[in-house]
Design a protein around this motif. Structure first.
Motif, PDB file in Angstrom:
ATOM      1  N   GLN A  90       0.822  -1.216   0.000  1.00 14.13           N
ATOM      2  CA  GLN A  90       0.000   0.000   0.000  1.00 14.13           C
ATOM      3  C   GLN A  90       0.855   1.265   0.000  1.00 14.13           C
ATOM      4  O   GLN A  90       0.419   2.323  -0.444  1.00 14.13           O
ATOM      5  CB  GLN A  90      -0.955   0.009   1.200  1.00 14.13           C
ATOM      6  CG  GLN A  90      -2.028  -1.051   1.152  1.00 14.13           C
ATOM      7  CD  GLN A  90      -3.000  -0.863   0.002  1.00 14.13           C
ATOM      8  OE1 GLN A  90      -3.298   0.251  -0.420  1.00 14.13           O
ATOM      9  NE2 GLN A  90      -3.506  -1.971  -0.514  1.00 14.13           N
ATOM     10  N   ALA A  91       2.076   1.151   0.502  1.00 18.52           N
ATOM     11  CA  ALA A  91       2.966   2.319   0.574  1.00 18.52           C
ATOM     12  C   ALA A  91       3.534   2.707  -0.790  1.00 18.52           C
ATOM     13  O   ALA A  91       4.073   3.802  -0.953  1.00 18.52           O
ATOM     14  CB  ALA A  91       4.112   2.044   1.557  1.00 18.52           C
ATOM     15  N   ILE A  92       3.411   1.821  -1.770  1.00 19.59           N
ATOM     16  CA  ILE A  92       3.923   2.125  -3.104  1.00 19.59           C
ATOM     17  C   ILE A  92       3.010   3.165  -3.734  1.00 19.59           C
ATOM     18  O   ILE A  92       1.818   2.930  -3.947  1.00 19.59           O
ATOM     19  CB  ILE A  92       3.990   0.845  -3.975  1.00 19.59           C
ATOM     20  CG1 ILE A  92       4.953  -0.153  -3.332  1.00 19.59           C
ATOM     21  CG2 ILE A  92       4.386   1.181  -5.410  1.00 19.59           C
ATOM     22  CD1 ILE A  92       4.884  -1.545  -3.924  1.00 19.59           C
ATOM     23  N   PHE A  93       3.568   4.346  -4.004  1.00 14.28           N
ATOM     24  CA  PHE A  93       2.761   5.446  -4.522  1.00 14.28           C
ATOM     25  C   PHE A  93       2.419   5.224  -5.986  1.00 14.28           C
ATOM     26  O   PHE A  93       3.295   4.993  -6.815  1.00 14.28           O
ATOM     27  CB  PHE A  93       3.500   6.780  -4.361  1.00 14.28           C
ATOM     28  CG  PHE A  93       2.746   7.929  -4.972  1.00 14.28           C
ATOM     29  CD1 PHE A  93       1.592   8.398  -4.377  1.00 14.28           C
ATOM     30  CD2 PHE A  93       3.185   8.524  -6.150  1.00 14.28           C
ATOM     31  CE1 PHE A  93       0.878   9.448  -4.941  1.00 14.28           C
ATOM     32  CE2 PHE A  93       2.490   9.577  -6.721  1.00 14.28           C
ATOM     33  CZ  PHE A  93       1.335  10.043  -6.114  1.00 14.28           C
ATOM     34  N   ILE A  94       1.131   5.314  -6.267  1.00 14.58           N
ATOM     35  CA  ILE A  94       0.632   5.225  -7.638  1.00 14.58           C
ATOM     36  C   ILE A  94      -0.156   6.507  -7.899  1.00 14.58           C
ATOM     37  O   ILE A  94      -1.097   6.817  -7.159  1.00 14.58           O
ATOM     38  CB  ILE A  94      -0.301   3.987  -7.820  1.00 14.58           C
ATOM     39  CG1 ILE A  94       0.383   2.708  -7.362  1.00 14.58           C
ATOM     40  CG2 ILE A  94      -0.781   3.902  -9.264  1.00 14.58           C
ATOM     41  CD1 ILE A  94       1.659   2.359  -8.093  1.00 14.58           C
ATOM     42  N   PRO A  95       0.228   7.259  -8.939  1.00 17.64           N
ATOM     43  CA  PRO A  95      -0.517   8.489  -9.236  1.00 17.64           C
ATOM     44  C   PRO A  95      -2.002   8.210  -9.485  1.00 17.64           C
ATOM     45  O   PRO A  95      -2.372   7.132  -9.978  1.00 17.64           O
ATOM     46  CB  PRO A  95       0.159   9.021 -10.510  1.00 17.64           C
ATOM     47  CG  PRO A  95       1.526   8.410 -10.496  1.00 17.64           C
ATOM     48  CD  PRO A  95       1.355   7.069  -9.841  1.00 17.64           C
ATOM     49  N   GLU A  96      -2.830   9.186  -9.161  1.00 20.61           N
ATOM     50  CA  GLU A  96      -4.277   9.099  -9.330  1.00 20.61           C
ATOM     51  C   GLU A  96      -4.618   8.637 -10.746  1.00 20.61           C
ATOM     52  O   GLU A  96      -4.077   9.135 -11.720  1.00 20.61           O
ATOM     53  CB  GLU A  96      -4.890  10.489  -9.072  1.00 20.61           C
ATOM     54  CG  GLU A  96      -6.399  10.500  -8.988  1.00 20.61           C
ATOM     55  CD  GLU A  96      -6.928   9.937  -7.683  1.00 20.61           C
ATOM     56  OE1 GLU A  96      -8.020   9.372  -7.710  1.00 20.61           O
ATOM     57  OE2 GLU A  96      -6.245  10.070  -6.656  1.00 20.61           O
ATOM     58  N   GLY A  97      -5.508   7.637 -10.826  1.00 15.02           N
ATOM     59  CA  GLY A  97      -5.979   7.170 -12.122  1.00 15.02           C
ATOM     60  C   GLY A  97      -5.119   6.090 -12.758  1.00 15.02           C
ATOM     61  O   GLY A  97      -5.507   5.514 -13.774  1.00 15.02           O
TER      62      GLY A  97
END
Length: 162
Positions: free
Chosen positions: A23-30
């Motif tokens: 969950q900590a892996i940042f994924i840009p919105e969309g």
């Protein structure tokens, strides 16, 4: 959000901590989330492999029903197993995540504040982390005094000193 508890993590929380690492892996919105196989990549896996070694500390957040909803953790690395955000062998590296539906409600602030107090009481002089500069959590890290000290790929290495 007031109906939550924060407790010290135990070895049995390792599976949940792996989920929080994902969950900590940042994924840009969309954009789509990557496959969970990303957790097998060596630079990511070493963030959690062998959880429970000396110096590992976690705090686990639970809702009113005792469902695990978030975590913050620190652990030490050295030159032989360094990963994103590594500063030196005396500075623990921090990771943190909440399940998506619990973000933006003040729980991250509570978790981070408690962990930084524990780290300071444990004798650490600083804590480091790695964060994508587009991650909304960056604002929280700035609030707690984290300063950018470098760039690793697309992420910033940050440190807060006590």
């Amino acid at each position: 959000m007031n109906d939550y508890q924060i407790r010290l993590g135990v070895k049995e929380d390792e599976e949940f901590l792996w989920e929080m690492l994902y969950q900590a892996i940042f994924i840009p919105e969309g954009e789509p989330r990557p496959s969970r196989d990303i957790l097998k990549e060596p630079h990511i896996a070493q963030s959690m492999e062998g959880w429970g070694r000396e110096g590992d500390i976690a705090l686990i957040a639970m809702d009113a029903d005792q469902t695990l909803i978030g975590a913050v953790w620190v652990r030490l690395f050295d030159d032989t197993n360094k990963t994103y955000g590594y500063v030196d062998e005396k500075t623990p590296l921090l990771g943190m995540a909440l399940l998506p539906e619990y973000r933006g409600k003040g729980l991250g602030k509570a978790l981070l504040g408690k962990m930084l107090k524990i780290a300071k009481q444990s004798g650490y002089e600083a804590v480091s982390l790695s964060v994508d500069p587009n991650n909304p959590a960056l604002h929280l890290y700035h609030k707690f005094g984290f300063k950018q000290i470098g760039v690793d790929g697309t992420s910033w290495d940050m440190v807060v000193k006590f």
